[in-house]
Design a protein around this motif. Structure first.
Motif, mmCIF file in Angstrom:
data_model
loop_
_atom_site.group_PDB
_atom_site.id
_atom_site.type_symbol
_atom_site.label_atom_id
_atom_site.label_comp_id
_atom_site.label_asym_id
_atom_site.label_seq_id
_atom_site.Cartn_x
_atom_site.Cartn_y
_atom_site.Cartn_z
ATOM 1 N N ASN A 52 -33.714 5.788 -21.037
ATOM 2 C CA ASN A 52 -34.408 4.921 -21.991
ATOM 3 C C ASN A 52 -35.921 5.056 -21.954
ATOM 4 O OD1 ASN A 52 -34.030 3.700 -19.396
ATOM 5 N ND2 ASN A 52 -34.769 1.752 -20.212
ATOM 6 N N ARG A 53 -36.474 5.742 -20.928
ATOM 7 C CA ARG A 53 -37.924 5.903 -20.867
ATOM 8 C C ARG A 53 -38.275 7.069 -19.959
ATOM 9 N NH1 ARG A 53 -39.940 0.809 -17.069
ATOM 10 N NH2 ARG A 53 -38.573 1.253 -15.291
ATOM 11 N N ALA A 96 -37.417 11.843 -22.247
ATOM 12 C CA ALA A 96 -37.878 13.165 -22.681
ATOM 13 C C ALA A 96 -36.746 14.181 -22.615
ATOM 14 C CB ALA A 96 -39.051 13.624 -21.812
ATOM 15 N N ILE A 97 -35.917 14.095 -21.573
ATOM 16 C CA ILE A 97 -34.772 15.006 -21.439
ATOM 17 C C ILE A 97 -33.786 14.793 -22.589
ATOM 18 C CG2 ILE A 97 -32.732 15.536 -20.047
ATOM 19 C CD1 ILE A 97 -34.499 14.882 -17.558
ATOM 20 N N ALA A 152 -25.841 11.266 -24.978
ATOM 21 C CA ALA A 152 -25.779 9.827 -24.729
ATOM 22 C C ALA A 152 -26.660 9.508 -23.536
ATOM 23 C CB ALA A 152 -24.348 9.386 -24.446
ATOM 24 N N ILE A 153 -27.366 8.390 -23.604
ATOM 25 C CA ILE A 153 -28.154 7.929 -22.466
ATOM 26 C C ILE A 153 -27.564 6.623 -21.941
ATOM 27 C CG2 ILE A 153 -30.275 8.949 -23.368
ATOM 28 C CD1 ILE A 153 -31.139 5.919 -23.909
ATOM 29 N N PRO A 177 -43.611 14.530 -18.997
ATOM 30 C CA PRO A 177 -42.147 14.447 -19.035
ATOM 31 C C PRO A 177 -41.492 15.597 -19.790
ATOM 32 C CG PRO A 177 -43.106 12.291 -19.409
ATOM 33 C CD PRO A 177 -44.247 13.272 -19.410
ATOM 34 N N GLU A 178 -42.154 16.067 -20.843
ATOM 35 C CA GLU A 178 -41.582 17.152 -21.645
ATOM 36 C C GLU A 178 -41.462 18.448 -20.852
ATOM 37 O OE1 GLU A 178 -43.073 13.947 -24.025
ATOM 38 O OE2 GLU A 178 -44.122 15.197 -22.534
ATOM 39 N N GLU A 179 -42.327 18.637 -19.870
ATOM 40 C CA GLU A 179 -42.270 19.848 -19.043
ATOM 41 C C GLU A 179 -41.032 19.832 -18.153
ATOM 42 O OE1 GLU A 179 -46.799 21.252 -18.398
ATOM 43 O OE2 GLU A 179 -46.407 19.212 -17.687
#
Length: 243
Positions: A9-10, A15-16, A28-29, A211-213
């Motif tokens: 959720n954060r 990001a994943i 799904a998270i 986070p994107e890395e």
């Protein structure tokens, strides 16, 4: 491919999930409390493009994990990849660390990953393929004062992943670890500014990770890492090199 990302959720988990959804996966998270992210949808709703399903779940509860898998499988199909990302911190020097603070961190960060992995094996073994990715930390490799519980939980993920890799490699199931360093998330933002500066000074690249890395490393393992298993991939700006 149907994928579950715990704690999505954060921060890094979000990001994943976003990266994997954009890559065309059914994602799904899980989230423990509060509201799911805006760019998600809930069970029973029509699925928007490049969005992910959000399911409320406490990963320290085996029954809730089982119910989550059943819900995700009903909505998205058999789960063939999981990313164990959910985690907490309860920092303190060991001499003053209560047992509850130690065990709570291990239960959420390590034991919950065992629960998720064990449940995921059902559909992965039937499919004779699967991807497991465990989000560890550079702290697992080098230690950190005030984080004995967190470091122990994250180091345990390495042993868990490598054991799964040996047990189920013949079934086409891979298990790997991604070890982020200090990353620009809410968890890092809660640290005192002087501590962040001291930590950044120890990072060869001289900055926090994004986070994107971390998300791109996870996507590689899921989409292109079919011959990678039992590996620990650091995404830490060089903070943990040599360990």
């Amino acid at each position: 491919m149907s994928i579950i990302v715990t704690g999505g959720n954060r921060g890094i988990g979000n990001a994943i999930a976003t990266e994997l959804a954009k890559a065309g996966h059914d994602v799904a998270i899980t989230y423990r409390s509060g509201e799911p992210p805006l760019h998600s949808y809930r069970p029973g709703q029509e699925r928007p493009e490049s969005r992910f399903l959000a399911v409320q779940c406490d990963v320290t509860d085996t029954e809730q994990i089982d119910a989550t898998f059943k819900q995700v499988e009903a909505e998205l199909g058999p789960v063939t990849a999981v990313v164990s990302n959910a985690g907490i911190t309860r920092d303190g020097l060991l001499a003053r660390m209560g047992e509850d603070d130690f065990t709570a961190v291990l239960d959420t960060n390590l034991v919950a990953s065992y629960r998720v992995a064990k449940r995921a094996l059902r559909s992965m073994m039937r499919a004779k393929t699967g991807r497991m990715v465990f989000i560890s930390s550079a702290v697992a490799m080098r230690g950190e004062a005030g984080q004995a519980n967190y470091a122990a939980s994250k180091a345990g993920l390495v042993g868990l992943a490598r054991s799964i890799a040996r047990e189920y490699g013949s079934r086409g199931i891979t298990a790997n670890v991604v070890a982020p360093g200090l990353t620009a998330t809410d968890m890092a933002a809660a640290l005192p500014e002087e501590r962040i500066k001291a930590m950044v000074d120890q990072i060869p690249l001289g900055r926090l990770g994004q986070p994107e890395e971390i998300a791109r490393a996870v996507r590689f393992l899921i989409d292109e890492g079919s011959y990678v298993t039992g590996a620990v991939i650091p995404v830490d700006g060089g903070a943990g090199m040599g360990h």
